[in-house]
Design a protein around this motif. Structure first.
Motif, PDB file in Angstrom:
ATOM      1  N   ARG A   8       0.834  -1.217   0.000  1.00  0.00           N
ATOM      2  CA  ARG A   8       0.000   0.000   0.000  1.00  0.00           C
ATOM      3  C   ARG A   8       0.865   1.262   0.000  1.00  0.00           C
ATOM      4  O   ARG A   8       0.338   2.378   0.128  1.00  0.00           O
ATOM      5  N   SER A   9       2.184   1.110  -0.130  1.00  0.00           N
ATOM      6  CA  SER A   9       3.073   2.277  -0.150  1.00  0.00           C
ATOM      7  C   SER A   9       2.920   3.024  -1.474  1.00  0.00           C
ATOM      8  O   SER A   9       2.473   2.457  -2.474  1.00  0.00           O
ATOM      9  N   GLN A  10       3.310   4.282  -1.461  1.00  0.00           N
ATOM     10  CA  GLN A  10       3.210   5.069  -2.701  1.00  0.00           C
ATOM     11  C   GLN A  10       4.063   4.455  -3.810  1.00  0.00           C
ATOM     12  O   GLN A  10       3.673   4.457  -4.974  1.00  0.00           O
ATOM     13  N   HIS A  11       5.239   3.927  -3.436  1.00  0.00           N
ATOM     14  CA  HIS A  11       6.095   3.281  -4.435  1.00  0.00           C
ATOM     15  C   HIS A  11       5.353   2.149  -5.138  1.00  0.00           C
ATOM     16  O   HIS A  11       5.391   2.027  -6.356  1.00  0.00           O
ATOM     17  N   HIS A  12       4.724   1.311  -4.323  1.00  0.00           N
ATOM     18  CA  HIS A  12       4.059   0.161  -4.940  1.00  0.00           C
ATOM     19  C   HIS A  12       2.776   0.577  -5.665  1.00  0.00           C
ATOM     20  O   HIS A  12       2.464   0.049  -6.744  1.00  0.00           O
ATOM     21  N   LEU A  13       2.043   1.519  -5.110  1.00  0.00           N
ATOM     22  CA  LEU A  13       0.809   1.976  -5.774  1.00  0.00           C
ATOM     23  C   LEU A  13       1.110   2.630  -7.121  1.00  0.00           C
ATOM     24  O   LEU A  13       0.252   2.640  -8.020  1.00  0.00           O
ATOM     25  N   ALA A  14       2.317   3.170  -7.270  1.00  0.00           N
ATOM     26  CA  ALA A  14       2.702   3.729  -8.570  1.00  0.00           C
ATOM     27  C   ALA A  14       2.894   2.602  -9.599  1.00  0.00           C
ATOM     28  O   ALA A  14       2.744   2.812 -10.799  1.00  0.00           O
ATOM     29  N   ARG A  15       3.212   1.415  -9.085  1.00  0.00           N
ATOM     30  CA  ARG A  15       3.361   0.258  -9.985  1.00  0.00           C
ATOM     31  C   ARG A  15       2.024  -0.412 -10.237  1.00  0.00           C
ATOM     32  O   ARG A  15       1.745  -0.893 -11.318  1.00  0.00           O
ATOM     33  N   ASN A  16       1.195  -0.508  -9.211  1.00  0.00           N
ATOM     34  CA  ASN A  16      -0.131  -1.113  -9.329  1.00  0.00           C
ATOM     35  C   ASN A  16      -1.104  -0.304  -8.488  1.00  0.00           C
ATOM     36  O   ASN A  16      -1.060  -0.381  -7.254  1.00  0.00           O
ATOM     37  N   PRO A  17      -1.989   0.463  -9.139  1.00  0.00           N
ATOM     38  CA  PRO A  17      -2.902   1.341  -8.393  1.00  0.00           C
ATOM     39  C   PRO A  17      -3.870   0.584  -7.491  1.00  0.00           C
ATOM     40  O   PRO A  17      -4.512   1.197  -6.638  1.00  0.00           O
ATOM     41  N   PHE A  18      -3.964  -0.739  -7.663  1.00  0.00           N
ATOM     42  CA  PHE A  18      -4.858  -1.520  -6.817  1.00  0.00           C
ATOM     43  C   PHE A  18      -4.122  -2.175  -5.650  1.00  0.00           C
ATOM     44  O   PHE A  18      -4.734  -2.883  -4.852  1.00  0.00           O
TER      45      PHE A  18
END
Lengths: 223, 223
Positions: B43-53
């Motif tokens: 749920r980090s911004q880094h990961h959400l930039a890769r997958n918005p879900f």
């Protein structure tokens, strides 16, 4: 049209509707063969030979029998050389086809699981006389769909269509369930998000979509 | 390996495992970058930039970012020219790719919805310390999976693999959840069906599958 392209199902099924939209986009000749779900014709031996899971649509093209709407749609677009609708801007455009695949999967695994529950409770149950609406299910899925549409709103602020600048099967596959949602009070989920609303209006303006929409029930809501 | 192929996730995720199997089948060089789900790194911004879900896996190939395991798998097989694993026996084999698509959709919409509930209740919950097993959910989905596997047993009496005579992504995508199921008492769902059992053993014998299996937890059952 014996031996030609046949779709087994009814246009009122959102899954059948998506296949029909792809056939219309491809300019294909096809025959829609009704399957009487109320009479459980989908559980008949004839239909189970087409789809062992007894679902609609099933599909025939001469000797080839297929099922699963998303697989049928891809076959149709490949057969009629509409690779653009599969995301390819040029031969073997790996990035374009990958983005179309990503957003087709989002439709299948994020969008549809939420919207299908709302449409079943608010529209389909009344259409087939299957009892009243379970509002708790509706409320839970309205919240879930809202979060999915927040990600869509962001995505559609970056590109005109989900996969990028081209309309693809990833967009078209949203047609069936969204058509029914828009006949309910939860149309506001789409209308309150400017980019999603504009995207939906662009889809609705397509001749292929208009033609299939004319085959579908106008949509009725239960109170 | 900066800029190369990166998979974000953990091999213990059935969805990540399928992507890894495809990468191994393709002989690709890749890096598996751990995402700490317990720390909500997904749920980090880094990961959400890769997958918005906020799901795993996410995937990078240089500048290209993808998510959704089935879309990633198809991209990998296309990039490394393993069109045979996408069902194509020759260039533009429409029927072969359609059959691989059909059975990949069956995995997504018939098999996974049933088996994932069993694996979550019997394996994953204990693995992540998320409480006890809900046996009613297990029982319902064991019955559901049994019916799905009856159709598989019939299909696999007609052809060696789901799409036909070639192993394809439609088969490989079953690996992750089935690996965990086989560590539970419900392994009998597979073992009691001769054709399904032989198919599973053929998959397990593949070097790519063996290599990914070695990265996965052995599987533990809750009582």
């Amino acid at each position: 049209m014996a031996g030609g392209v046949k779709v087994y199902g009814v246009a009122a099924s959102p899954f059948v509707a998506t296949v029909l939209v792809c056939l219309e986009e491809a300019g294909a000749d096809y025959e829609l063969v009704a399957v009487d779900m109320a009479a459980r014709e989908n559980r008949s031996q004839h239909h189970l030979a087409r789809n062992p899971f007894g679902k609609i649509p099933a599909f025939e093209d001469g000797e080839l029998t297929l099922f699963e709407s998303r697989a049928i749609s891809r076959y149709v677009l490949r057969k009629y050389s509409r690779m653009d609708l599969l995301g390819e801007e040029g031969d073997g455009d790996l990035e374009g086809s990958a983005m179309a695949d990503v957003w087709a999967e989002v439709e299948a695994h994020q969008y549809s699981p939420a919207i299908s529950n709302i449409v079943r409770e608010c529209v389909i149950k009344q259409m087939i006389g299957a009892g009243g609406r379970n509002q708790a299910v509706v409320d839970e899925n309205v919240e879930r769909l809202g979060k999915v549409l927040d990600a869509y709103e962001q995505r559609l602020s970056e590109s005109e269509y989900l996969a990028g600048r081209l309309v693809t099967v990833a967009d078209l596959s949203h047609f069936g369930f969204t058509w029914f949602l828009m006949a309910t009070e939860y149309a506001s989920l789409v209308e309150s998000r400017a980019n999603v609303k504009a995207w939906w209006e662009r889809l609705l303006a397509r001749p292929a979509v208009k033609k299939v929409a004319a085959l579908m029930p106008g949509g009725v809501t239960t109170g």
